[in-house]
Scaffold this motif. Structure first.
Motif, PDB file in Angstrom:
ATOM      1  N   TYR A 185       2.860 -15.813 -27.373  1.00 63.14           N
ATOM      2  CA  TYR A 185       3.846 -16.490 -27.020  1.00 63.14           C
ATOM      3  C   TYR A 185       3.807 -17.974 -27.480  1.00 63.14           C
ATOM      4  CZ  TYR A 185       6.973 -19.121 -23.341  1.00 63.14           C
ATOM      5  OH  TYR A 185       7.966 -19.592 -22.625  1.00 63.14           O
ATOM      6  N   ALA A 186       2.698 -18.709 -27.683  1.00 57.96           N
ATOM      7  CA  ALA A 186       2.703 -19.794 -28.270  1.00 57.96           C
ATOM      8  C   ALA A 186       2.823 -19.514 -29.962  1.00 57.96           C
ATOM      9  CB  ALA A 186       1.562 -20.590 -28.088  1.00 57.96           C
ATOM     10  N   LEU A 187       2.433 -18.545 -30.411  1.00 55.46           N
ATOM     11  CA  LEU A 187       2.593 -18.259 -31.951  1.00 55.46           C
ATOM     12  C   LEU A 187       4.229 -17.961 -32.228  1.00 55.46           C
ATOM     13  CD1 LEU A 187      -0.251 -16.112 -32.635  1.00 55.46           C
ATOM     14  CD2 LEU A 187      -0.229 -18.441 -33.272  1.00 55.46           C
ATOM     15  N   PHE A 188       4.929 -17.556 -31.264  1.00 55.89           N
ATOM     16  CA  PHE A 188       6.244 -17.338 -31.675  1.00 55.89           C
ATOM     17  C   PHE A 188       7.144 -18.680 -31.432  1.00 55.89           C
ATOM     18  CE2 PHE A 188       5.249 -12.689 -31.255  1.00 55.89           C
ATOM     19  CZ  PHE A 188       5.996 -12.210 -32.103  1.00 55.89           C
ATOM     20  N   ILE A 189       6.679 -19.303 -30.507  1.00 57.74           N
ATOM     21  CA  ILE A 189       7.317 -20.713 -30.152  1.00 57.74           C
ATOM     22  C   ILE A 189       6.999 -21.679 -31.702  1.00 57.74           C
ATOM     23  CG2 ILE A 189       7.313 -22.702 -28.910  1.00 57.74           C
ATOM     24  CD1 ILE A 189       8.700 -20.425 -27.408  1.00 57.74           C
ATOM     25  N   LEU A 190       5.663 -21.505 -31.967  1.00 61.80           N
ATOM     26  CA  LEU A 190       5.485 -22.396 -32.961  1.00 61.80           C
ATOM     27  C   LEU A 190       6.099 -22.021 -34.432  1.00 61.80           C
ATOM     28  CD1 LEU A 190       3.737 -24.531 -34.108  1.00 61.80           C
ATOM     29  CD2 LEU A 190       1.688 -22.871 -34.577  1.00 61.80           C
ATOM     30  N   ALA A 191       6.290 -20.615 -34.508  1.00 62.26           N
ATOM     31  CA  ALA A 191       6.892 -20.044 -35.669  1.00 62.26           C
ATOM     32  C   ALA A 191       8.574 -20.468 -35.645  1.00 62.26           C
ATOM     33  CB  ALA A 191       7.022 -18.620 -35.677  1.00 62.26           C
ATOM     34  N   GLY A 192       8.939 -20.470 -34.555  1.00 65.24           N
ATOM     35  CA  GLY A 192      10.344 -20.765 -34.377  1.00 65.24           C
ATOM     36  C   GLY A 192      10.597 -22.159 -34.780  1.00 65.24           C
ATOM     37  N   LEU A 214      -2.167 -25.772  -8.474  1.00 63.27           N
ATOM     38  CA  LEU A 214      -1.196 -26.705  -8.936  1.00 63.27           C
ATOM     39  C   LEU A 214      -1.386 -26.864 -10.513  1.00 63.27           C
ATOM     40  CD1 LEU A 214      -0.701 -29.493  -6.159  1.00 63.27           C
ATOM     41  CD2 LEU A 214       0.764 -27.422  -6.702  1.00 63.27           C
ATOM     42  N   THR A 215      -2.514 -26.694 -11.063  1.00 59.97           N
ATOM     43  CA  THR A 215      -2.946 -26.860 -12.554  1.00 59.97           C
ATOM     44  C   THR A 215      -1.826 -25.708 -13.277  1.00 59.97           C
ATOM     45  OG1 THR A 215      -4.876 -25.147 -12.413  1.00 59.97           O
ATOM     46  CG2 THR A 215      -5.179 -27.589 -12.094  1.00 59.97           C
ATOM     47  N   ALA A 216      -1.441 -24.761 -12.398  1.00 58.27           N
ATOM     48  CA  ALA A 216      -0.541 -23.826 -13.297  1.00 58.27           C
ATOM     49  C   ALA A 216       0.786 -24.633 -13.733  1.00 58.27           C
ATOM     50  CB  ALA A 216      -0.258 -22.642 -12.386  1.00 58.27           C
ATOM     51  N   VAL A 217       1.079 -25.573 -13.253  1.00 57.38           N
ATOM     52  CA  VAL A 217       2.241 -26.174 -13.611  1.00 57.38           C
ATOM     53  C   VAL A 217       2.005 -26.625 -15.136  1.00 57.38           C
ATOM     54  CG1 VAL A 217       3.566 -28.683 -13.594  1.00 57.38           C
ATOM     55  CG2 VAL A 217       2.944 -27.259 -11.373  1.00 57.38           C
ATOM     56  N   PHE A 218       0.646 -26.784 -15.474  1.00 59.15           N
ATOM     57  CA  PHE A 218       0.678 -27.270 -16.825  1.00 59.15           C
ATOM     58  C   PHE A 218       0.427 -26.233 -17.949  1.00 59.15           C
ATOM     59  CE2 PHE A 218      -0.673 -30.553 -13.862  1.00 59.15           C
ATOM     60  CZ  PHE A 218       0.133 -31.598 -14.303  1.00 59.15           C
ATOM     61  N   ARG A 219       0.090 -24.781 -17.385  1.00 65.96           N
ATOM     62  CA  ARG A 219      -0.299 -23.843 -18.285  1.00 65.96           C
ATOM     63  C   ARG A 219       1.075 -23.160 -18.854  1.00 65.96           C
ATOM     64  NH1 ARG A 219      -4.055 -22.958 -13.793  1.00 65.96           N
ATOM     65  NH2 ARG A 219      -2.956 -20.972 -13.204  1.00 65.96           N
ATOM     66  N   ILE A 220       1.480 -23.844 -19.621  1.00 67.42           N
ATOM     67  CA  ILE A 220       2.642 -23.451 -20.445  1.00 67.42           C
ATOM     68  C   ILE A 220       2.459 -22.143 -21.210  1.00 67.42           C
ATOM     69  CG2 ILE A 220       2.200 -25.078 -22.580  1.00 67.42           C
ATOM     70  CD1 ILE A 220       5.266 -25.600 -22.245  1.00 67.42           C
ATOM     71  N   TRP A 221       1.175 -21.958 -21.701  1.00 70.54           N
ATOM     72  CA  TRP A 221       0.778 -20.833 -22.558  1.00 70.54           C
ATOM     73  C   TRP A 221       1.079 -19.387 -21.862  1.00 70.54           C
ATOM     74  CZ3 TRP A 221      -2.501 -24.768 -21.388  1.00 70.54           C
ATOM     75  CH2 TRP A 221      -3.677 -24.292 -20.356  1.00 70.54           C
ATOM     76  N   GLU A 222       1.049 -19.479 -20.597  1.00 69.05           N
ATOM     77  CA  GLU A 222       1.142 -18.262 -19.864  1.00 69.05           C
ATOM     78  C   GLU A 222       2.873 -18.036 -19.686  1.00 69.05           C
ATOM     79  OE1 GLU A 222      -0.690 -19.202 -15.970  1.00 69.05           O
ATOM     80  OE2 GLU A 222      -2.655 -18.928 -16.759  1.00 69.05           O
ATOM     81  N   GLY A 223       3.759 -18.822 -20.334  1.00 60.06           N
ATOM     82  CA  GLY A 223       5.074 -18.583 -20.304  1.00 60.06           C
ATOM     83  C   GLY A 223       5.746 -19.447 -19.392  1.00 60.06           C
ATOM     84  N   GLY A 224       7.074 -19.707 -19.492  1.00 54.32           N
ATOM     85  CA  GLY A 224       7.656 -20.687 -18.564  1.00 54.32           C
ATOM     86  C   GLY A 224       7.930 -21.864 -18.906  1.00 54.32           C
ATOM     87  N   ILE A 225       9.176 -21.891 -20.009  1.00 53.86           N
ATOM     88  CA  ILE A 225       9.908 -22.971 -20.433  1.00 53.86           C
ATOM     89  C   ILE A 225      11.223 -22.614 -20.439  1.00 53.86           C
ATOM     90  CG2 ILE A 225       8.055 -24.029 -22.014  1.00 53.86           C
ATOM     91  CD1 ILE A 225       9.449 -22.383 -24.236  1.00 53.86           C
ATOM     92  N   ALA A 226      12.236 -23.717 -20.145  1.00 53.38           N
ATOM     93  CA  ALA A 226      13.466 -23.567 -19.942  1.00 53.38           C
ATOM     94  C   ALA A 226      14.376 -24.155 -20.966  1.00 53.38           C
ATOM     95  CB  ALA A 226      14.136 -24.234 -18.760  1.00 53.38           C
ATOM     96  N   ILE A 227      15.125 -23.248 -21.848  1.00 52.77           N
ATOM     97  CA  ILE A 227      15.621 -23.846 -23.127  1.00 52.77           C
ATOM     98  C   ILE A 227      16.503 -25.001 -22.814  1.00 52.77           C
ATOM     99  CG2 ILE A 227      17.482 -23.106 -24.902  1.00 52.77           C
ATOM    100  CD1 ILE A 227      16.082 -20.322 -24.764  1.00 52.77           C
TER     101      ILE A 227
END
Length: 295
Positions: free
Chosen positions: A23-30, A86-99
């Motif tokens: 997930y992070a690799l595709f975001i980085l590639a983009g 609540l630390t899940a809020v910061f675990r962005i590598w698990e997915g969950g960003i809003a364009i």
């Protein structure tokens, strides 16, 4: 002839002590693709190479933060409940960003970065608009590896296989049901948009933020459709998913930018540089000529 699209069995690789998520690799590639395309477009319009990267150093962090905040705020039940970690809020590598949150945060970062680089904000916005769509086209494949954000059940030959033990698998459905691969739909829509924006810009020389406005309109129309068939949990307002409301707002904002800028700026854009940057460049050239004359 395929009858379905299998989902990958892994979503990350282990590199020593590090876990690298696809997930992070595709975001980085983009991000890399968007910066390269934006830089080439700025250079073609008279800027120095590398300024797009300078601006991206502001845009990307602001965009990521904005994207995560927007996602968490629009999916509160996923993060705030009794006994929640609540630390899940910061675990962005698990997915969950809003364009759309990323666009808001990224615009703020781009405004700061563009001023520091001596580039007009709207010039950068127009230059990066096709690149944003390219980044979105690549980034959506991260959802494929996370087996998330798929659509309604379907019997189409390109239906997506989702493991029945996936937490996102709809309760009550038997194992083996196929789902609309909305990540593919959005990726293809975004790729088509890259070509469309580049062609429109070449034909009409859309400047002063007008191309960026068209980007918002184009992407948002596609997002309205894909959101209408997605089945992942979402906040509902007046019968519509919150991301559909975001997309509708995106259309309105995009049209507003296009027509306001079209009315305000009827001529061609002479330079992508700010007046301050132009004065500095002119002074440097003048000082250089004086040095040659004195020598």
């Amino acid at each position: 002839m395929f009858t379905s699209i299998p989902s990958p069995e892994i979503s990350f690789i282990e590199l020593g002590p590090l876990r690298v998520h696809f997930y992070a690799l595709f975001i980085l590639a983009g991000i890399v693709a968007a910066v390269i395309l934006a830089d080439r477009r700025l250079v073609a319009r008279g800027a120095k190479s590398g300024l797009a990267l300078d601006i991206a150093l502001w845009t990307v962090p602001f965009g990521v933060i904005g994207a995560r905040i927007f996602h968490v705020l629009t999916h509160p039940n996923d993060y705030f409940f009794e006994g929640a970690d609540l630390t899940a809020v910061f675990r962005i590598w698990e997915g969950g960003i809003a364009i759309y949150g990323g666009l808001i945060g990224g615009a703020l970062g781009a405004f700061v970065g563009a001023r520091a680089a001596g580039i007009k904000f709207w010039s950068f916005a127009d230059a990066v608009a096709p690149g944003i769509l390219l980044a979105q086209a690549l980034g959506r494949w991260g959802n494929y590896f996370n087996q998330e954000l798929f659509g309604l059940p379907t019997d189409l030959p390109w239906g997506l296989e989702i493991s029945a033990d996936n937490p996102a698998y709809p309760a009550g459905l038997p194992e083996g049901v196929l789902f609309h691969p909305t990540f593919i739909y959005e990726s293809l829509w975004s790729l088509a948009g890259v070509a469309a924006l580049l062609l429109l810009d070449k034909k009409f020389e859309l400047r002063w933020g007008k191309l960026f406005g068209l980007y918002l309109v184009y992407y948002s129309f596609g997002r309205i459709w894909t959101e209408s068939i997605r089945i992942d949990p979402s906040e509902i307002i007046l019968g519509l998913r919150i991301n559909i409301w975001s997309a509708l707002l995106g259309v309105v904002v995009g049209l507003t930018i296009f027509f306001v800028q079209k009315h305000r700026h009827t001529g061609l854009e002479i330079s992508v540089l700010t007046n301050k940057a132009l004065e500095k460049s002119a002074k440097s050239e003048s000082d250089g000529l004086d040095s040659k004359d004195n020598s």
